[in-house]
Design a protein around this motif. Structure first.
Motif, PDB file in Angstrom:
ATOM      1  N   ASN A 110     -15.161  25.479  -6.015  1.00 50.95           N
ATOM      2  CA  ASN A 110     -13.778  25.987  -5.751  1.00 50.95           C
ATOM      3  C   ASN A 110     -12.590  25.104  -6.414  1.00 50.95           C
ATOM      4  N   ILE A 111     -12.935  23.691  -6.319  1.00 47.80           N
ATOM      5  CA  ILE A 111     -11.701  22.868  -6.892  1.00 47.80           C
ATOM      6  C   ILE A 111     -11.721  22.970  -8.292  1.00 47.80           C
ATOM      7  N   ALA A 112     -12.606  22.815  -8.992  1.00 51.89           N
ATOM      8  CA  ALA A 112     -12.690  23.167 -10.564  1.00 51.89           C
ATOM      9  C   ALA A 112     -12.027  24.465 -10.768  1.00 51.89           C
ATOM     10  N   ILE A 113     -12.419  25.379 -10.164  1.00 49.79           N
ATOM     11  CA  ILE A 113     -11.583  26.905 -10.383  1.00 49.79           C
ATOM     12  C   ILE A 113     -10.298  26.939 -10.214  1.00 49.79           C
ATOM     13  N   ALA A 114      -9.735  26.218  -9.197  1.00 45.11           N
ATOM     14  CA  ALA A 114      -8.492  26.271  -8.603  1.00 45.11           C
ATOM     15  C   ALA A 114      -7.656  25.419  -9.605  1.00 45.11           C
ATOM     16  N   ALA A 115      -8.070  24.243 -10.014  1.00 47.29           N
ATOM     17  CA  ALA A 115      -7.553  23.328 -11.087  1.00 47.29           C
ATOM     18  C   ALA A 115      -7.307  23.826 -12.145  1.00 47.29           C
ATOM     19  N   ALA A 116      -8.415  24.570 -12.805  1.00 53.63           N
ATOM     20  CA  ALA A 116      -8.158  25.239 -14.279  1.00 53.63           C
ATOM     21  C   ALA A 116      -7.329  26.319 -14.229  1.00 53.63           C
ATOM     22  N   MET A 117      -7.120  27.095 -12.895  1.00 57.34           N
ATOM     23  CA  MET A 117      -6.028  28.012 -12.663  1.00 57.34           C
ATOM     24  C   MET A 117      -4.741  27.405 -12.680  1.00 57.34           C
ATOM     25  N   MET A 118      -4.453  26.258 -12.015  1.00 56.60           N
ATOM     26  CA  MET A 118      -3.240  25.907 -11.981  1.00 56.60           C
ATOM     27  C   MET A 118      -2.897  25.315 -13.361  1.00 56.60           C
ATOM     28  N   LEU A 119      -3.678  24.603 -13.823  1.00 56.75           N
ATOM     29  CA  LEU A 119      -3.243  24.166 -15.507  1.00 56.75           C
ATOM     30  C   LEU A 119      -3.038  25.069 -16.410  1.00 56.75           C
ATOM     31  N   TRP A 120      -3.910  26.251 -16.546  1.00 54.47           N
ATOM     32  CA  TRP A 120      -3.687  27.560 -17.337  1.00 54.47           C
ATOM     33  C   TRP A 120      -2.215  28.220 -17.046  1.00 54.47           C
ATOM     34  N   LEU A 121      -1.908  28.334 -15.671  1.00 53.05           N
ATOM     35  CA  LEU A 121      -0.848  29.011 -15.437  1.00 53.05           C
ATOM     36  C   LEU A 121       0.437  28.178 -15.685  1.00 53.05           C
ATOM     37  N   ARG A 122       0.344  26.735 -15.622  1.00 51.51           N
ATOM     38  CA  ARG A 122       1.390  25.935 -16.006  1.00 51.51           C
ATOM     39  C   ARG A 122       1.813  26.118 -17.428  1.00 51.51           C
ATOM     40  N   GLU A 123       0.473  26.381 -18.252  1.00 53.33           N
ATOM     41  CA  GLU A 123       0.734  26.231 -19.800  1.00 53.33           C
ATOM     42  C   GLU A 123       1.117  27.857 -20.150  1.00 53.33           C
ATOM     43  N   HIS A 124       0.967  28.825 -19.340  1.00 55.54           N
ATOM     44  CA  HIS A 124       1.206  30.038 -19.676  1.00 55.54           C
ATOM     45  C   HIS A 124       1.855  30.755 -18.452  1.00 55.54           C
ATOM     46  N   PRO A 125       3.243  30.397 -18.085  1.00 60.93           N
ATOM     47  CA  PRO A 125       3.867  30.878 -16.915  1.00 60.93           C
ATOM     48  C   PRO A 125       4.068  32.266 -17.079  1.00 60.93           C
ATOM     49  N   GLU A 126       4.062  33.022 -18.431  1.00 53.90           N
ATOM     50  CA  GLU A 126       4.309  34.443 -18.366  1.00 53.90           C
ATOM     51  C   GLU A 126       3.257  35.316 -17.677  1.00 53.90           C
ATOM     52  N   TRP A 187     -13.256  33.319  -2.964  1.00 50.29           N
ATOM     53  CA  TRP A 187     -12.435  33.484  -4.369  1.00 50.29           C
ATOM     54  C   TRP A 187     -10.872  33.735  -3.854  1.00 50.29           C
ATOM     55  N   GLN A 188     -10.692  34.428  -2.550  1.00 49.76           N
ATOM     56  CA  GLN A 188      -9.215  34.729  -2.044  1.00 49.76           C
ATOM     57  C   GLN A 188      -8.593  33.597  -1.876  1.00 49.76           C
ATOM     58  N   ASN A 189      -9.444  32.648  -1.163  1.00 51.52           N
ATOM     59  CA  ASN A 189      -8.796  31.358  -0.919  1.00 51.52           C
ATOM     60  C   ASN A 189      -8.416  30.690  -2.117  1.00 51.52           C
ATOM     61  N   THR A 190      -9.378  30.572  -3.090  1.00 54.97           N
ATOM     62  CA  THR A 190      -9.391  29.767  -4.345  1.00 54.97           C
ATOM     63  C   THR A 190      -8.164  30.607  -5.181  1.00 54.97           C
ATOM     64  N   LEU A 191      -7.999  31.785  -5.307  1.00 54.88           N
ATOM     65  CA  LEU A 191      -7.022  32.293  -5.912  1.00 54.88           C
ATOM     66  C   LEU A 191      -5.498  31.826  -5.578  1.00 54.88           C
ATOM     67  N   ASN A 192      -5.318  32.063  -4.072  1.00 55.56           N
ATOM     68  CA  ASN A 192      -4.127  31.673  -3.486  1.00 55.56           C
ATOM     69  C   ASN A 192      -3.919  30.339  -3.904  1.00 55.56           C
ATOM     70  N   LEU A 193      -4.725  29.286  -3.774  1.00 57.86           N
ATOM     71  CA  LEU A 193      -4.415  28.115  -4.124  1.00 57.86           C
ATOM     72  C   LEU A 193      -3.922  27.880  -5.521  1.00 57.86           C
ATOM     73  N   GLY A 194      -4.811  28.348  -6.347  1.00 62.48           N
ATOM     74  CA  GLY A 194      -4.531  28.470  -7.874  1.00 62.48           C
ATOM     75  C   GLY A 194      -3.252  28.825  -8.223  1.00 62.48           C
ATOM     76  N   VAL A 195      -2.881  30.155  -7.491  1.00 65.33           N
ATOM     77  CA  VAL A 195      -1.537  30.909  -8.272  1.00 65.33           C
ATOM     78  C   VAL A 195      -0.380  29.849  -7.481  1.00 65.33           C
ATOM     79  N   VAL A 196      -0.438  29.562  -6.476  1.00 63.68           N
ATOM     80  CA  VAL A 196       0.738  28.779  -5.635  1.00 63.68           C
ATOM     81  C   VAL A 196       0.921  27.395  -6.372  1.00 63.68           C
ATOM     82  N   GLY A 197      -0.257  26.694  -6.959  1.00 68.57           N
ATOM     83  CA  GLY A 197      -0.355  25.429  -7.462  1.00 68.57           C
ATOM     84  C   GLY A 197       0.038  25.549  -8.856  1.00 68.57           C
ATOM     85  N   GLY A 198      -0.152  26.607  -9.263  1.00 71.24           N
ATOM     86  CA  GLY A 198       0.224  26.892 -10.981  1.00 71.24           C
ATOM     87  C   GLY A 198       1.841  27.190 -10.914  1.00 71.24           C
ATOM     88  N   ALA A 199       2.297  28.052 -10.072  1.00 71.25           N
ATOM     89  CA  ALA A 199       3.982  28.172  -9.848  1.00 71.25           C
ATOM     90  C   ALA A 199       4.313  27.005  -9.711  1.00 71.25           C
TER      91      ALA A 199
END
Length: 330
Positions: A110-126, A187-199
């Motif tokens: 879960n941490i790996a997925i959330a971290a990857a999601m944060m970094l990807w959204l940071r690089e692709h804000p669109e 997945w829902q918990n990880t998705l929320n963490l990744g999206v908020v962290g990415g933003a």
């Protein structure tokens, strides 16, 4: 019925019950004997009242039964506190230690997925704008994320987050029998963490995000990962039951999940208190994160010191009263 003969025949039992009522620390056999004699004397009282009414003897037996009942109830309360203490210091940490590969694996994934999601959204804000409107993202990073931890009174907020996190953990645990239910919840918990962290990272506010999420989040997420890992273990019990019959393997895994659920309620209470009183406090960020780190290390020490000790001492996965009874067969 000859009342004198009745008294002579049963007086030794009454005397023995009286003696057992005075014992402060009876053995297990004596406690069982007290319950047995209590039932016999209750029968004697019923006989006296129905066949040969004798007010004096009835009062004597009623008083004896009252003392025996008080002794039995008092000892059951004491044994209840002893069982609670054993559950906290032995049964719960042993259950966590025996299942640590499941929940550590769940946490790592879960941490790996959330971290990857944060970094990807940071690089692709669109890409973030496909999930949230630009106004919603701006409101989240400028106000909502920070205000979430301080907009309600601390006590009410602690109760709210405790209830919410306990519900998420319970769902992850008890939907484990379906496998899919637990995976979806995690997945829902990880998705929320990744999206908020990415933003937050995309807006250059990583210090705000980690400064607010880490103090309580380390312990809180550990508890959620435990719920998810043990939930998957429950579901896996019917997929691969091992040497046990499938129904029995699933039943024992489910009872173990119940033990874990009770223990996690206490863990989530601690994380809720930290989230309500420490996370939004005026302490320096380093101090708040240090408090969260100390709580996390204390919990992991609890699991891997007390739990390992109990496991090596042969503590079973479940307490004796939670295990299935075995009937002798020929």
């Amino acid at each position: 019925m000859d009342i004198d003969a009745f008294i002579t025949a049963h007086a030794p039992e009454w005397a023995r019950l009286e003696a057992l009522c005075r014992r402060r620390r009876p053995s297990a056999d004596e406690a069982d004997e007290l319950v047995l004699l209590y039932r016999r004397v209750a029968t004697h009282l019923a006989l006296v009242q129905s066949r040969t009414p004798d007010p004096a003897l009835a009062a004597r037996l009623s008083g004896l039964l009252a003392r025996a009942r008080a002794a039995a109830v008092g000892r059951s309360r004491s044994s209840g506190w002893a069982a609670l203490g054993r559950g906290v210091t032995v049964t719960f940490p042993a259950a966590l230690y025996r299942t640590w590969r499941w929940w550590v694996g769940m946490g790592a994934a879960n941490i790996a997925i959330a971290a990857a999601m944060m970094l990807w959204l940071r690089e692709h804000p669109e890409r973030l704008n496909r999930l949230l409107s630009s106004d919603a993202v701006r409101q989240l990073v400028d106000r909502d994320f920070r205000d979430y931890y301080s907009e309600h009174p601390a006590r009410a907020f602690a109760a709210h987050v405790w209830t919410n996190n306990a519900l998420v953990s319970a769902v992850a645990l008890f939907l484990g029998v379906t496998l899919v239910g637990t995976l979806y919840t995690m997945w829902q918990n990880t998705l929320n963490l990744g999206v908020v962290g990415g933003a937050m990272l995309g807006a250059g506010k990583a210090h705000v995000f980690f400064g607010l999420i880490l103090p309580h989040g380390m312990l809180e997420l550990t508890a959620v990962f435990i719920a998810g890992g043990v939930g998957l273990r429950t579901g896996w019990a019917w997929v691969a039951p091992g040497p046990l019959p499938r129904s029995r393997a699933l039943a024992e895994a489910g009872r173990l999940a119940g033990v874990v659920a009770l223990g996690l309620a206490g863990v989530l209470l601690v994380s809720g208190v930290i989230e309500a009183f420490v996370t939004p406090s005026g302490l320096p960020t380093a101090a708040r994160i240090a408090i969260g780190t100390a709580a996390e290390l204390a919990f992991l020490s609890y699991v891997f010191v007390l739990g390992r000790r109990a496991a090596r001492a042969g503590e079973p996965d479940l307490p004796a009263e939670a295990r299935a009874d075995e009937l002798p067969v020929s």
